[in-house]
Design a protein around this motif. Sequence first.
Motif, short mmCIF file in Angstrom:
data_model
loop_
_atom_site.label_atom_id
_atom_site.label_comp_id
_atom_site.label_asym_id
_atom_site.label_seq_id
_atom_site.Cartn_x
_atom_site.Cartn_y
_atom_site.Cartn_z
N MET A 10 0.83 -1.21 0.00
CA MET A 10 0.00 0.00 0.00
C MET A 10 0.86 1.26 0.00
O MET A 10 0.54 2.25 -0.65
CB MET A 10 -0.92 -0.02 1.22
N GLU A 11 1.95 1.23 0.73
CA GLU A 11 2.85 2.39 0.75
C GLU A 11 3.47 2.63 -0.61
O GLU A 11 3.59 3.78 -1.06
CB GLU A 11 3.93 2.17 1.81
N GLN A 12 3.87 1.56 -1.28
CA GLN A 12 4.44 1.71 -2.62
C GLN A 12 3.41 2.25 -3.62
O GLN A 12 3.73 3.05 -4.48
CB GLN A 12 4.99 0.37 -3.09
N ARG A 13 2.17 1.80 -3.50
CA ARG A 13 1.12 2.32 -4.37
C ARG A 13 0.88 3.80 -4.14
O ARG A 13 0.71 4.57 -5.09
CB ARG A 13 -0.17 1.54 -4.14
N ALA A 14 0.86 4.22 -2.87
CA ALA A 14 0.66 5.64 -2.56
C ALA A 14 1.80 6.48 -3.13
O ALA A 14 1.58 7.57 -3.68
CB ALA A 14 0.55 5.83 -1.04
N GLN A 15 3.03 5.99 -3.02
CA GLN A 15 4.16 6.72 -3.59
C GLN A 15 4.06 6.81 -5.11
O GLN A 15 4.38 7.84 -5.70
CB GLN A 15 5.47 6.03 -3.17
N PHE A 16 3.60 5.74 -5.75
CA PHE A 16 3.46 5.75 -7.21
C PHE A 16 2.41 6.78 -7.64
O PHE A 16 2.61 7.53 -8.61
CB PHE A 16 3.06 4.36 -7.69
N VAL A 17 1.28 6.84 -6.92
CA VAL A 17 0.22 7.80 -7.26
C VAL A 17 0.73 9.23 -7.08
O VAL A 17 0.51 10.11 -7.92
CB VAL A 17 -1.03 7.54 -6.40
N GLU A 18 1.43 9.48 -5.96
CA GLU A 18 1.95 10.82 -5.71
C GLU A 18 2.97 11.22 -6.78
O GLU A 18 2.96 12.36 -7.28
CB GLU A 18 2.61 10.84 -4.32
N LEU A 19 3.83 10.30 -7.18
CA LEU A 19 4.80 10.59 -8.22
C LEU A 19 4.12 10.86 -9.56
O LEU A 19 4.54 11.76 -10.31
CB LEU A 19 5.78 9.42 -8.34
N SER A 20 3.07 10.11 -9.87
CA SER A 20 2.35 10.33 -11.13
C SER A 20 1.70 11.71 -11.17
O SER A 20 1.71 12.39 -12.20
CB SER A 20 1.28 9.24 -11.30
N ILE A 21 1.15 12.16 -10.04
CA ILE A 21 0.53 13.49 -9.98
C ILE A 21 1.57 14.57 -10.17
O ILE A 21 1.36 15.54 -10.91
CB ILE A 21 -0.22 13.65 -8.64
N VAL A 22 2.71 14.43 -9.51
CA VAL A 22 3.78 15.44 -9.64
C VAL A 22 4.27 15.51 -11.08
O VAL A 22 4.48 16.61 -11.63
CB VAL A 22 4.92 15.10 -8.67
N GLN A 23 4.47 14.37 -11.72
CA GLN A 23 4.92 14.36 -13.12
C GLN A 23 3.88 14.99 -14.05
O GLN A 23 4.24 15.71 -14.98
CB GLN A 23 5.23 12.93 -13.54
N ALA A 24 2.60 14.73 -13.79
CA ALA A 24 1.56 15.32 -14.62
C ALA A 24 1.52 16.83 -14.44
O ALA A 24 1.30 17.57 -15.41
CB ALA A 24 0.20 14.71 -14.26
N MET A 25 1.75 17.32 -13.24
CA MET A 25 1.80 18.76 -13.01
C MET A 25 2.97 19.39 -13.73
O MET A 25 2.86 20.49 -14.29
CB MET A 25 1.87 19.04 -11.50
N ARG A 26 4.09 18.71 -13.74
CA ARG A 26 5.26 19.25 -14.45
C ARG A 26 5.03 19.28 -15.95
O ARG A 26 5.51 20.18 -16.64
CB ARG A 26 6.50 18.42 -14.11
N ARG A 27 4.33 18.27 -16.47
CA ARG A 27 4.04 18.26 -17.92
C ARG A 27 2.98 19.28 -18.30
O ARG A 27 2.81 19.59 -19.48
CB ARG A 27 3.56 16.87 -18.33
N GLY A 28 2.24 19.81 -17.32
CA GLY A 28 1.20 20.77 -17.62
C GLY A 28 -0.14 20.14 -17.96
O GLY A 28 -0.97 20.78 -18.61
N ASP A 29 -0.33 18.88 -17.53
CA ASP A 29 -1.60 18.22 -17.84
C ASP A 29 -2.78 18.86 -17.13
O ASP A 29 -3.93 18.72 -17.57
CB ASP A 29 -1.52 16.73 -17.46
N PHE A 30 -2.54 19.57 -16.03
CA PHE A 30 -3.61 20.19 -15.27
C PHE A 30 -3.77 21.67 -15.60
O PHE A 30 -4.54 22.36 -14.93
CB PHE A 30 -3.35 20.02 -13.76
N ASP A 31 -3.06 22.15 -16.60
CA ASP A 31 -3.16 23.57 -16.96
C ASP A 31 -4.36 23.80 -17.88
O ASP A 31 -4.69 22.96 -18.73
CB ASP A 31 -1.88 24.03 -17.67
N ASN A 32 -4.99 24.96 -17.73
CA ASN A 32 -6.10 25.40 -18.60
C ASN A 32 -7.25 24.40 -18.61
O ASN A 32 -7.86 24.13 -19.65
CB ASN A 32 -5.59 25.63 -20.03
N LEU A 33 -7.54 23.83 -17.47
CA LEU A 33 -8.70 22.94 -17.38
C LEU A 33 -9.99 23.76 -17.36
O LEU A 33 -9.98 24.94 -16.99
CB LEU A 33 -8.61 22.09 -16.10
#
Length: 230
Positions: free
Chosen positions: A70-93
């Motif tokens: 469960m801890e590894q899954r939580a870390q994977f989700v958090e890392l995916s969100i951070v990477q998406a923010m860096r790519r700009g996937d959440f911009d101009n929604l």
Amino acid sequence: MPSIATGGKDAASVEGSGSTDAAGKSRLDVVAGKKERSDSRLNAARYQVDRLIEESGEAEEDANAGQPTMEQRAQFVELSIVQAMRRGDFDNLPGAGKPLQNLRQTHDPNWWIRQKIERERLTGLGPPALTLRTEDAELNARLDAASSEHAARELLEDFNRRVVEARRQLRGGPPVVTPTRDIEEELAKRQERRTNRYREQQEAREREEAEYAAMSRRERRLARRRRDRG
């Protein structure tokens, strides 16, 4: 002679006590044998139970082998969100930087149905409580578009009739909270809106005429060309 008799009696008693002790020992041996046999069976049963528990534990470990915790899954989700923010996937929604809608409205369990009907302008779909609410929000525009006061009155009468019928429904569904319209009051408001629109059009026309009169001949010619092109 008496002494001999006494000695014989003592010997008999000794022999009797010896036989009694032998019988008691034999009974103890039997009990001990039974206990040993019962203990061996109990130990064998315990061994089998322990073996089954070990095998089930090993099987569970083998089934979970290679799967993330469960801890590894939580870390994977958090890392995916951070990477998406860096790519700009959440911009101009849609709705970014804008206030949330319908915060002041009361809780509506069917809010998603109502928003879908309003967003896609669906008519005749859903329970009457939702379709009437959507129709009520657009009723003023329909009244203003009516060709005459008689046509507007028929629209109001039909709307009120369907609201009353929906309140009497026995098929369940969300409650009907849409109020009926006062026909005479709505007709007076319709006339007032028509008068205000006519006055605004007159004022806009007068401003255009005043601006046109203040133009030079060349500016009037350019204004007529722009009007013809438009």
